[in-house]
Motif scaffolding. Structure first.
Motif, short mmCIF file in Angstrom:
data_model
loop_
_atom_site.label_atom_id
_atom_site.label_comp_id
_atom_site.label_asym_id
_atom_site.label_seq_id
_atom_site.Cartn_x
_atom_site.Cartn_y
_atom_site.Cartn_z
N ALA A 58 0.82 -1.21 0.00
CA ALA A 58 0.00 0.00 0.00
C ALA A 58 0.85 1.26 0.00
N THR A 59 2.05 1.20 0.57
CA THR A 59 2.94 2.35 0.59
C THR A 59 3.44 2.68 -0.82
N VAL A 60 3.66 1.67 -1.63
CA VAL A 60 4.20 1.87 -2.98
C VAL A 60 3.14 2.34 -3.96
N LEU A 61 1.88 1.96 -3.76
CA LEU A 61 0.81 2.31 -4.69
C LEU A 61 0.53 3.81 -4.68
N PRO A 62 0.14 4.37 -5.82
CA PRO A 62 -0.19 5.80 -5.86
C PRO A 62 -1.52 6.06 -5.15
N GLY A 63 -1.75 7.32 -4.80
CA GLY A 63 -3.00 7.68 -4.14
C GLY A 63 -4.20 7.59 -5.08
N ASN A 64 -3.99 7.89 -6.35
CA ASN A 64 -5.04 7.82 -7.34
C ASN A 64 -4.46 7.17 -8.59
N LEU A 65 -5.10 6.12 -9.08
CA LEU A 65 -4.55 5.36 -10.20
C LEU A 65 -4.50 6.15 -11.49
N THR A 66 -5.40 7.10 -11.68
CA THR A 66 -5.36 7.89 -12.91
C THR A 66 -4.12 8.77 -12.96
N GLY A 67 -3.63 9.19 -11.81
CA GLY A 67 -2.40 9.98 -11.78
C GLY A 67 -1.23 9.18 -12.31
N SER A 68 -1.15 7.93 -11.90
CA SER A 68 -0.06 7.06 -12.35
C SER A 68 -0.19 6.73 -13.84
N ILE A 69 -1.40 6.43 -14.28
CA ILE A 69 -1.63 6.13 -15.69
C ILE A 69 -1.36 7.37 -16.54
N GLY A 70 -1.81 8.52 -16.07
CA GLY A 70 -1.58 9.77 -16.79
C GLY A 70 -0.11 10.10 -16.91
N ARG A 71 0.64 9.89 -15.83
CA ARG A 71 2.08 10.15 -15.85
C ARG A 71 2.78 9.23 -16.85
N SER A 72 2.37 7.98 -16.89
CA SER A 72 2.96 7.04 -17.85
C SER A 72 2.66 7.46 -19.29
N LEU A 73 1.43 7.90 -19.55
CA LEU A 73 1.08 8.36 -20.89
C LEU A 73 1.84 9.62 -21.28
N ILE A 74 2.03 10.52 -20.33
CA ILE A 74 2.79 11.74 -20.60
C ILE A 74 4.23 11.39 -20.97
N LEU A 75 4.85 10.51 -20.20
CA LEU A 75 6.23 10.12 -20.49
C LEU A 75 6.36 9.40 -21.83
N ALA A 76 5.42 8.49 -22.11
CA ALA A 76 5.48 7.76 -23.37
C ALA A 76 5.23 8.70 -24.55
N GLY A 77 4.27 9.60 -24.43
CA GLY A 77 3.99 10.54 -25.51
C GLY A 77 5.15 11.49 -25.76
N ALA A 78 5.72 12.02 -24.68
CA ALA A 78 6.86 12.93 -24.83
C ALA A 78 8.06 12.20 -25.42
#
Length: 97
Positions: A58-78
């Motif tokens: 639970a410590t490793v998981l993000p607070g909101n899953l969309t934040g993590s998915i969004g960050r991954s999409l931003i990095l992949a797109g950039a």
């Protein structure tokens, strides 16, 4: 076979970047993870080990899953946009797209 247009990776990168920014901004409450409370249990043995493992995950998981998915999409797109932009500078024999 029809050749792919040269702008296809650039458009895909921009779409991923935009969708990632939208997800990071939106963050719906449905995908919010539960609070990470750490009560001191009175359990021993296997139950205590399971509780410690659960709290560690639970410590490793993000607070909101969309934040993590969004960050991954931003990095992949950039990254895709950067590769395509740098690909324009190299010779045609060495290009990736």
């Amino acid at each position: 076979m029809k050749p792919e247009p040269k702008n296809n990776p650039l458009l895909s990168g921009l779409a991923m970047l935009g969708f990632g920014l939208l997800l990071r901004r939106w963050q719906p409450a449905v995908l919010t993870m539960p609070n990470r409370s750490r009560p001191n249990g009175r359990d021993t043995g296997l139950t205590r080990a399971v509780r410690h493992t659960r709290n560690g995950v639970a410590t490793v998981l993000p607070g909101n899953l969309t934040g993590s998915i969004g960050r991954s999409l931003i990095l992949a797109g950039a990254g895709l946009i950067a590769i395509r932009a740098l690909d324009l500078l190299v010779e045609d024999d060495d290009s990736l797209f």
